[in-house]
Design an enzyme around this catalytic site. Structure first.
Site, PDB file in Angstrom:
ATOM      1  N   ASP A  19       0.865  -1.173   0.000  1.00  0.00           N
ATOM      2  CA  ASP A  19       0.000   0.000   0.000  1.00  0.00           C
ATOM      3  C   ASP A  19       0.906   1.229   0.000  1.00  0.00           C
ATOM      4  O   ASP A  19       2.109   1.142   0.279  1.00  0.00           O
ATOM      5  CB  ASP A  19      -0.896  -0.020   1.238  1.00  0.00           C
ATOM      6  CG  ASP A  19      -1.806   1.189   1.322  1.00  0.00           C
ATOM      7  OD1 ASP A  19      -2.483   1.503   0.335  1.00  0.00           O
ATOM      8  OD2 ASP A  19      -1.800   1.841   2.388  1.00  0.00           O
ATOM      9  N   ASP A  21      -0.061   5.236   0.994  1.00  0.00           N
ATOM     10  CA  ASP A  21      -0.200   6.153   2.122  1.00  0.00           C
ATOM     11  C   ASP A  21      -0.120   5.392   3.436  1.00  0.00           C
ATOM     12  O   ASP A  21      -0.865   4.438   3.664  1.00  0.00           O
ATOM     13  CB  ASP A  21      -1.541   6.896   2.052  1.00  0.00           C
ATOM     14  CG  ASP A  21      -1.542   7.978   0.993  1.00  0.00           C
ATOM     15  OD1 ASP A  21      -0.725   8.905   1.100  1.00  0.00           O
ATOM     16  OD2 ASP A  21      -2.350   7.888   0.045  1.00  0.00           O
TER      17      ASP A  21
END
Length: 339
Positions: A19, A21
């Site tokens: 992922d 952020d």
């Protein structure tokens, strides 16, 4: 419960899906040590993928941001929910189909690359596709909502309720999806995490037979890994924190947990349960009168292992999450809190 790995977990996997952020960067800065650790993954001969629910940016733009914060990346390393949406639409309606677009450049480009025709007027459209786009107009939302109510198929890139902005968390694309679905009385097909399409698209594009998902959010990254039955590593540099973990039901629980990405290169022991509580390498955790307590000393990672194991045992036995408000995890403040 957490699973054991007697060797560094990166050794058991040939694709590491990150992922963005809260895992790779926060705002405009890479999280400390991330660039070097991702290069160690590549040096070990593993595929690296960057997986994002954000459908507004093209893979080129995402890769540019990664490079700007010091993380080596190319567009082929990036997989977006817009690409997963396009895959669903071309499978359902065939190449050349007209798709009514509610979204930004990332979704438009993904539709074009899949051989679809994004259109702004509804004539001839066989489906609606939506993704985050700050310039989407209310009149277009109203028109699409009526069409969905009247039977036009609807694919949503993701249902994230918030999005980080320079002025704080703001309403995300999920707010738009909820508006359309609530008006139309129709649930969309969702491409992004935690649903299967984006996870499957990542494996298809980047390659690998033994993937692992690395994330910071239980309700997207970790649940998404469960959706395609692959292991997950939760890092504690982003959104999820002890109260979230204490209340996590089984489908939101990670396979492994680590304060940072260094956990990819370490073995992962599991706690043992004794009369005094949950124990591991100098730490003991127990939930008494509904409240978590942790005593002892040892590594930060082992603290988290005993804490979450005690919380999950309590939740499974009582149906109630343990109180953790007075519990202070060891180690530095996570980078997200410092923003």
């Amino acid at each position: 419960m957490l699973e054991e790995s007697t060797t560094p977990i990166v050794e058991a996997h040939d694709l590491v899906m990150f992922d963005l952020d809260g895992v790779v960067y926060v705002g405009g800065e890479a999280i400390d040590g991330v660039a070097e650790r991702i290069e160690r993954v590549r040096a070990a001969g593993r595929h690296v993928a960057f997986v994002t629910n954000n459908a507004s940016r093209t893979p080129d733009k995402v890769a540019d941001k990664l490079v700007a914060v010091g993380v080596e990346a190319s567009a082929t390393d990036v997989v977006t929910s817009a690409q997963a949406s396009a895959r669903l639409l071309v499978e359902q309606h065939g190449a050349g189909a007209k798709i009514l677009l509610l979204g930004g450049e990332g979704l438009r480009v993904a539709l074009l690359e899949a051989g679809l025709e994004p259109v702004e007027e509804p004539e001839g459209a066989v489906a609606v596709a939506s993704g985050y786009g700050p310039d989407v107009r209310w009149r277009d939302i109203m028109r699409a909502s009526v069409l969905v109510r009247d039977g036009l198929p609807y694919v949503a890139s993701n249902t994230d309720m918030t999005i980080p902005t320079p002025y704080g968390l703001a309403p995300g694309h999920g707010v738009l999806v909820r508006t359309i679905a609530g008006f139309a009385g129709v649930e969309p097909t969702v491409a992004g995490k935690p649903e299967r399409p984006l996870m499957e698209e990542t494996v298809r594009r980047v390659g690998g037979d033994r993937p692992i998902m690395v994330g910071d959010r239980l309700d997207t990254d970790i649940e998404g890994a469960h959706a395609i039955d692959v292991p997950s590593l939760l890092v504690l540099t982003g959104v999820s924190w002890l109260p979230d973990l204490a209340a996590a039901v089984p489908e939101l629980r990670p396979t492994y947990i680590s304060p940072t990405l260094e956990g990819l290169f370490e073995p992962h022991p599991v706690p043992t349960v004794s009369e005094v509580g949950v124990e591991l390498n100098g730490w003991t955790a127990a939930v008494e009168d509904g409240r978590l307590g942790v005593t002892g000393q040892g590594s930060d990672a082992d603290w988290w292992r005993v804490a979450v194991t005690a919380c999950w045992r309590h939740l499974d036995e009582t149906g109630t999450a343990a109180e953790v408000s007075d519990t202070s995890p060891p180690g530095p403040v996570r980078q997200l809190d410092a923003e």
